[in-house]
Design a protein around this motif. Structure first.
Motif, mmCIF file in Angstrom:
data_model
loop_
_atom_site.group_PDB
_atom_site.id
_atom_site.type_symbol
_atom_site.label_atom_id
_atom_site.label_comp_id
_atom_site.label_asym_id
_atom_site.label_seq_id
_atom_site.Cartn_x
_atom_site.Cartn_y
_atom_site.Cartn_z
ATOM 1 N N ASP A 185 0.828 -1.207 0.000
ATOM 2 C CA ASP A 185 0.000 0.000 0.000
ATOM 3 C C ASP A 185 0.865 1.261 0.000
ATOM 4 O O ASP A 185 0.551 2.254 -0.666
ATOM 5 N N GLU A 186 1.953 1.183 0.740
ATOM 6 C CA GLU A 186 2.851 2.335 0.824
ATOM 7 C C GLU A 186 3.507 2.617 -0.536
ATOM 8 O O GLU A 186 3.537 3.755 -1.002
ATOM 9 N N ILE A 187 3.994 1.566 -1.179
ATOM 10 C CA ILE A 187 4.661 1.728 -2.478
ATOM 11 C C ILE A 187 3.647 2.140 -3.545
ATOM 12 O O ILE A 187 3.940 2.963 -4.416
ATOM 13 N N SER A 188 2.449 1.600 -3.452
ATOM 14 C CA SER A 188 1.394 1.973 -4.385
ATOM 15 C C SER A 188 1.127 3.471 -4.314
ATOM 16 O O SER A 188 1.006 4.156 -5.333
ATOM 17 N N GLY A 189 1.056 4.010 -3.091
ATOM 18 C CA GLY A 189 0.820 5.441 -2.919
ATOM 19 C C GLY A 189 1.974 6.268 -3.450
ATOM 20 O O GLY A 189 1.774 7.272 -4.135
ATOM 21 N N ARG A 190 3.184 5.815 -3.186
ATOM 22 C CA ARG A 190 4.375 6.565 -3.595
ATOM 23 C C ARG A 190 4.386 6.803 -5.109
ATOM 24 O O ARG A 190 4.721 7.874 -5.580
ATOM 25 N N TYR A 191 4.026 5.777 -5.866
ATOM 26 C CA TYR A 191 4.093 5.899 -7.323
ATOM 27 C C TYR A 191 2.739 6.184 -7.971
ATOM 28 O O TYR A 191 2.665 6.373 -9.187
ATOM 29 N N GLY A 192 1.692 6.182 -7.189
ATOM 30 C CA GLY A 192 0.380 6.480 -7.738
ATOM 31 C C GLY A 192 -0.174 5.376 -8.614
ATOM 32 O O GLY A 192 -1.059 5.609 -9.440
ATOM 33 N N VAL A 193 0.359 4.170 -8.483
ATOM 34 C CA VAL A 193 -0.106 3.033 -9.295
ATOM 35 C C VAL A 193 -0.764 2.004 -8.363
ATOM 36 O O VAL A 193 -0.131 1.556 -7.406
ATOM 37 N N PRO A 194 -2.022 1.646 -8.630
ATOM 38 C CA PRO A 194 -2.679 0.673 -7.740
ATOM 39 C C PRO A 194 -1.992 -0.693 -7.767
ATOM 40 O O PRO A 194 -1.592 -1.172 -8.836
ATOM 41 N N ILE A 195 -1.836 -1.285 -6.609
ATOM 42 C CA ILE A 195 -1.461 -2.704 -6.524
ATOM 43 C C ILE A 195 -2.738 -3.404 -6.087
ATOM 44 O O ILE A 195 -3.138 -3.331 -4.923
ATOM 45 N N VAL A 196 -3.405 -4.041 -7.035
ATOM 46 C CA VAL A 196 -4.773 -4.498 -6.803
ATOM 47 C C VAL A 196 -4.820 -5.650 -5.803
ATOM 48 O O VAL A 196 -5.627 -5.647 -4.883
ATOM 49 N N ASN A 197 -3.945 -6.628 -5.980
ATOM 50 C CA ASN A 197 -3.981 -7.814 -5.112
ATOM 51 C C ASN A 197 -2.617 -8.079 -4.496
ATOM 52 O O ASN A 197 -1.583 -7.882 -5.145
ATOM 53 N N LYS A 198 -2.643 -8.493 -3.270
ATOM 54 C CA LYS A 198 -1.425 -8.960 -2.600
ATOM 55 C C LYS A 198 -1.701 -10.406 -2.248
ATOM 56 O O LYS A 198 -2.695 -10.702 -1.571
ATOM 57 N N ARG A 199 -0.810 -11.303 -2.698
ATOM 58 C CA ARG A 199 -1.122 -12.719 -2.571
ATOM 59 C C ARG A 199 0.091 -13.517 -2.112
ATOM 60 O O ARG A 199 1.218 -13.021 -2.130
ATOM 61 N N LEU A 200 -0.175 -14.752 -1.746
ATOM 62 C CA LEU A 200 0.889 -15.638 -1.285
ATOM 63 C C LEU A 200 0.923 -16.889 -2.160
ATOM 64 O O LEU A 200 -0.127 -17.347 -2.640
ATOM 65 N N ALA A 201 2.124 -17.411 -2.362
ATOM 66 C CA ALA A 201 2.287 -18.691 -3.069
ATOM 67 C C ALA A 201 3.277 -19.508 -2.251
ATOM 68 O O ALA A 201 4.452 -19.133 -2.158
ATOM 69 N N VAL A 202 2.799 -20.562 -1.660
ATOM 70 C CA VAL A 202 3.687 -21.379 -0.827
ATOM 71 C C VAL A 202 4.214 -22.554 -1.640
ATOM 72 O O VAL A 202 3.702 -22.865 -2.722
ATOM 73 N N SER A 203 5.244 -23.198 -1.104
ATOM 74 C CA SER A 203 5.781 -24.390 -1.767
ATOM 75 C C SER A 203 4.711 -25.482 -1.751
ATOM 76 O O SER A 203 3.815 -25.494 -0.901
ATOM 77 N N ALA A 204 4.814 -26.416 -2.697
ATOM 78 C CA ALA A 204 3.739 -27.381 -2.918
ATOM 79 C C ALA A 204 3.343 -28.126 -1.636
ATOM 80 O O ALA A 204 4.199 -28.684 -0.932
ATOM 81 N N ALA A 205 2.041 -28.122 -1.377
ATOM 82 C CA ALA A 205 1.529 -28.763 -0.160
ATOM 83 C C ALA A 205 1.829 -30.262 -0.130
ATOM 84 O O ALA A 205 1.911 -30.856 0.948
ATOM 85 N N SER A 206 2.016 -30.857 -1.305
ATOM 86 C CA SER A 206 2.230 -32.311 -1.344
ATOM 87 C C SER A 206 3.441 -32.709 -0.511
ATOM 88 O O SER A 206 3.451 -33.776 0.114
#
Lengths: 198, 457
Positions: free
Chosen positions: B61-82
Motif C-alpha cells: 500500500d505504501e509503495i502503491s501510494g508513492r508511485y500512484g499506481v494501484p497494486i490491486v492484489n497482494k497474494r501468497l504462493a507457498v511451496s507445494a503442499a504435497s
C-alpha cells in the motif's frame, strides 16, 4: 580570491530570435569564462536564461556587461541583463525525494498561488514548473522535493482534495515511475538518479 | 526536468486506461514445516506465513501510494503442499488447508496458492492426497487455491493423473453446488507449470526457488487497447506489423511499472525479487478486456477466423516488449483468455461466436489455456479428462505452458447463465461440439510418452 568570487551568475531576458545563445556565449568566451550551470527556456516568446560562469581571471563587471550588451545588440539602459557574484546556494538545497506534481483543469486567477501556498506550507520545495494549455484546459507539471519526514500518503490525499475543491484533478507521484516507463536502463541497478546519489 | 509528455502518458495509463499492478505475490517455502505431527506442522506453517508476510499488505500500500499506481492484489504462493502431506492422512490435508486459509486471512491477502503437486512423472502418496482432498479443501476454505501439473514436455502426459484430477474436479464442483461449483474456479491443472507464476489460481513456489521471493503480475489490457485505438485513429490503414510494434512499446512501459514497484516492495521486505510477469489479464470491468484488444485490431466478432492469429500477434508482441523492458521476465507472460473474467469473450461464447474448439485453438498461441469456462454439471469424467488431455497435449508438444480451469456447474445446462461476481465474472454454459466418444481412449490410462523433441540434451 576564492572560487566563489571567480564565479558569477548571469541572467538574460530578451525577445526570442535565432542566435541569442551564440551572442551570450561569444561574450563570455571572450573573457575565457567557463559556463558551469545553465538553464534556458522560452516563455511567451521571451528568451530567458540563467547561467553561472567561472573565470580564471575575473573581468570587471562593467566590461562583461558591455560585452554582453554589444553582442546581444541591446542598449545600456534596457533591463534585460543582470550580472552578480554567485552567492553559493547549493549547500542549502532541500533534502528529500523527488516527486512530480500534475494539475489539470480549467484555468483561473490565483491557481499557481494556491498550489505554491499548499506546497510551501508543507515544506515541499518546487524545483521546476511548467504550464501548458490544451484547449480549454491548463496543465501544470512540476518537479518538487518532498521532505523525507513527510507523510506522503496524507500529502497526496490533501493535494488531490485541495485541487478538487477548485474543480481540478491533481496527482503527486514519485518521479521514478515516469523515468521507469520512458527511459532505458536496468531497474535492478536502480534509477540513474538513485545511482548518482549513492 | 522530466518531459511533460512522458508525465501525461504515464498518468493517462494509470488514471484512464486501468494500468495497475495486478498482483504482488510473495512466495514462501514451507519445507522446514514438514513434521509427522500434523498439529506441529500446522503451527509451523502458520507461524512462518505470518512472520514472512505480516508486512506485505502495508508495504504494498505504501509503495502503491508513492508511485500512484494501484497494486490491486497482494497474494501468497507457498511451496507445494504435497511435500508436507507425505505420510499424512486426509485430516492433515484439511488441517493444512485450514491453516493456510487462516494465515492468509490474518495477513490480509485474498488468495493463497500452493495446494499443489507435480505429478507429470508419477504420483507419491502425498501428491495423491493433494488431488483427492481437493473437493473438501476447496469448499471449506475461502482463500486457498490449488494446482496440479500433470504433464511436461520432458516427461509426457501422466494420463492416470489426468483421470484422477478430472474425478476430483467434478467432485469439487458438486461439493460446492450451492455456489454453482465456484470452488472449481480455484483449481487449475497444468502442463509445464511455471515455478514463478504470480497469478492465481496457479501460483505456487516452485521446487527450484529459494526460501522466499517476490514475483509481480502486471496487466493492462486497457492500456494496450487504447494504444491501438490511438494508432488506428491517426493511421486508419495501420498494418498488423505496425500494431504489433505499438503493442510492444506499450508492453515495455507496463512491464517497467511492475518491475519498479515489485523491486521496491522486495527491497523493503528484505526478500529477493524474482520475476515480473506481464500477462494481459482481463477483469469484468469495462475497459479492462483482452477481447476488446482483438476488436480494436479489427476482429469484430471474437471467434471468427483470424482470431487465433490476432491472439498470436498480441501474445508475441507482449513477450517481446516485456523481454526488452526487463531481464527478469518470467511466469506466464503473454495474453490470458479467461472467458468468464472478460466481458467480450464471455459475450462471444453466449452468442455462439466463440466455441470451445476455437478457444482450444487459441490456447496454442496464448500464454495459458482453457480458462474460466463453464461446463454443464452433468459433464462426464471422461469428457473432462479428454478436455484436459487435449489441452496439455498442446502444451507438451509446443513446449509451452497450458492449463485448464473449467467449472462444471451442477444443475446447469448448455446456454444457462451463471455469475460468480467480483473478478471471477459471469458466463454462459458451453460444451464441446462432440462431448463423448473418446471414453475408451481416456480410460486406457498409463502415460503418453514425451515428444521426440524432448530429447535435446
Amino acid at each position: 580570491m576564492t572560487k566563489t568570487e571567480k564565479r558569477w551568475i548571469l541572467t538574460v531576458l530578451v525577445p526570442d530570435r535565432v542566435g541569442v545563445l551564440r551572442d551570450v556565449t561569444r561574450a563570455v568566451a571572450g573573457f575565457q569564462g567557463n559556463i558551469d550551470a545553465f538553464r534556458q527556456s522560452i516563455v511567451a516568446g521571451l528568451y530567458s536564461l540563467v547561467l553561472t560562469v567561472t573565470f580564471e581571471t575575473p573581468p570587471e563587471l562593467g566590461a562583461l556587461d558591455r560585452a554582453l550588451r554589444e553582442s546581444l545588440a541591446i542598449g545600456p539602459d534596457e533591463p534585460a541583463l543582470l550580472i552578480m557574484p554567485y552567492g553559493g546556494s547549493e549547500a542549502s538545497r532541500p533534502v528529500g525525494s523527488r516527486y512530480v506534481a500534475m494539475i489539470r483543469g480549467r484555468d483561473r486567477p490565483g491557481l499557481l498561488f494556491h498550489i505554491a501556498s499548499f506546497l510551501s506550507r508543507r515544506s515541499v520545495n518546487i524545483e521546476d514548473w511548467q504550464v501548458e494549455f490544451d484547449g480549454d484546459e491548463v496543465i501544470h507539471i512540476g518537479q518538487v522535493t518532498v521532505p523525507d519526514a513527510a507523510d506522503i500518503r496524507r500529502l497526496q490525499e490533501d493535494f488531490r482534495a485541495s485541487l478538487e475543491e477548485l474543480g481540478l484533478s491533481a496527482s503527486l507521484c514519485h518521479e521514478n515511475i515516469f523515468r521507469a516507463t520512458h527511459e532505458i536502463y536496468g531497474l535492478e541497478r536502480g534509477t540513474p538518479r538513485e545511482e548518482a546519489h549513492d | 526536468m522530466i518531459d511533460s509528455r512522458d508525465v501525461l502518458t504515464t498518468l493517462r495509463m494509470v488514471q484512464e486506461e486501468n494500468l495497475d499492478v495486478r498482483t504482488i505475490t510473495l512466495g514462501i517455502n514451507l519445507g522446514e514445516c514438514a513434521d509427522r505431527d500434523p498439529r506441529r506442522m500446522a503451527e509451523c506453517v502458520h507461524r512462518r506465513i505470518v512472520e514472512k508476510a505480516g508486512a506485505l499488505v502495508e508495504t504494498c500500500d505504501e509503495i502503491s501510494g508513492r508511485y500512484g499506481v494501484p497494486i490491486v492484489n497482494k497474494r501468497l504462493a507457498v511451496s507445494a503442499a504435497s511435500g508436507l502431506l507425505e505420510g499424512h492422512g486426509p485430516e492433515a490435508a484439511c488441517a493444512l488447508a485450514d491453516t493456510l486459509d487462516a494465515a492468509a486471512r490474518e495477513v490480509g491477502v485474498d488468495l493463497i496458492g500452493g495446494f499443489s503437486a507435480w505429478v507429470h512423472g508419477g504420483m507419491t502418496p502425498g501428491e495423491r492426497r493433494v488431488i483427492d482432498s481437493l473437493p473438501e479443501v476447496l469448499t471449506r476454505t475461502e482463500r486457498v487455491c490449488a494446482s496440479v501439473n500433470v504433464a511436461s514436455t520432458r516427461s509426457g502426459i501422466n494420463v492416470d493423473a489426468v483421470l484422477r484430477v478430472a474425478e476430483s474436479l467434478l467432485k469439487t464442483s458438486h461439493a460446492d453446488a450451492g455456489r454453482d461449483g465456484f470452488a472449481a474456479a480455484k483449481f487449475v491443472v497444468f502442463a509445464n507449470m511455471p515455478e514463478n507464476n504470480p497469478f492465481m489460481a496457479g501460483a505456487v513456489l516452485g521446487v527450484g526457488e529459494g526460501a522466499g521471493v517476490i514475483n509481480v503480475g502486471v496487466s493492462g489490457p486497457g492500456v494496450i487497447k487504447r494504444a491501438i485505438d490511438r494508432l488506428v485513429k491517426v493511421h486508419p490503414g495501420a498494418t498488423l506489423d505496425a500494431i504489433a510494434e505499438e503493442i510492444k512499446h506499450t508492453a515495455f512501459r507496463v512491464t517497467r511499472t511492475g518491475e519498479l514497484l515489485g523491486r521496491e516492495v522486495a527491497r523493503r521486505l528484505g526478500i529477493p525479487f524474482g520475476v515480473v510477469d506481464l500477462s494481459l489479464a482481463p477483469t469484468p470491468h469495462v475497459g479492462d478486456s483482452v477481447g476488446e484488444i482483438y476488436q480494436s485490431m479489427g476482429i469484430a466478432a471474437v471467434g471468427a477466423p483470424g482470431t487465433t492469429a490476432a491472439v498470436a500477434l498480441v501474445n508475441d508482441a507482449v513477450k517481446k516488449g516485456g523481454a526488452f523492458a526487463s531481464s527478469s521476465v518470467g511466469g506466464l507472460s503473454g495474453a490470458f483468455i479467461p472467458v468468464m473474467e472478460d466481458p467480450v469473450l464471455s459475450a462471444a461464447v453466449t452468442r455462439g461466436d466463440l466455441t470451445l474448439e476455437k478457444l482450444e485453438a487459441m490456447t496454442a498461441v496464448c500464454s495459458v489455456g482453457l480458462d474460466m469456462i463453464v461446463l454443464p454439471g452433468d459433464v462426464s469424467v471422461e469428457t473432462l479428462g479428454g478436455l484436459i488431455l487435449d489441452e496439455v497435449a498442446i502444451g507438451v508438444t509446443n513446449r509451452k505452458t497450458t492449463g485448464v480451469r473449467v467449472i462444471p456447474a451442477p444443475g446447469k445446462k448448455v446456454g444457462d447463465r451463471l455469475d460468480f461476481g467480483g473478478l471471477f465474472g459471469a458466463g454462459t454454459v458451453t460444451e464441446p461440439a462432440c462431448p463423448s466418444g473418446a471414453e475408451i481412449f481416456v480410460r486406457r490410462g498409463g502415460h503418453i510418452p514425451a515428444p521426440i523433441h524432448s530429447m535435446n540434451n
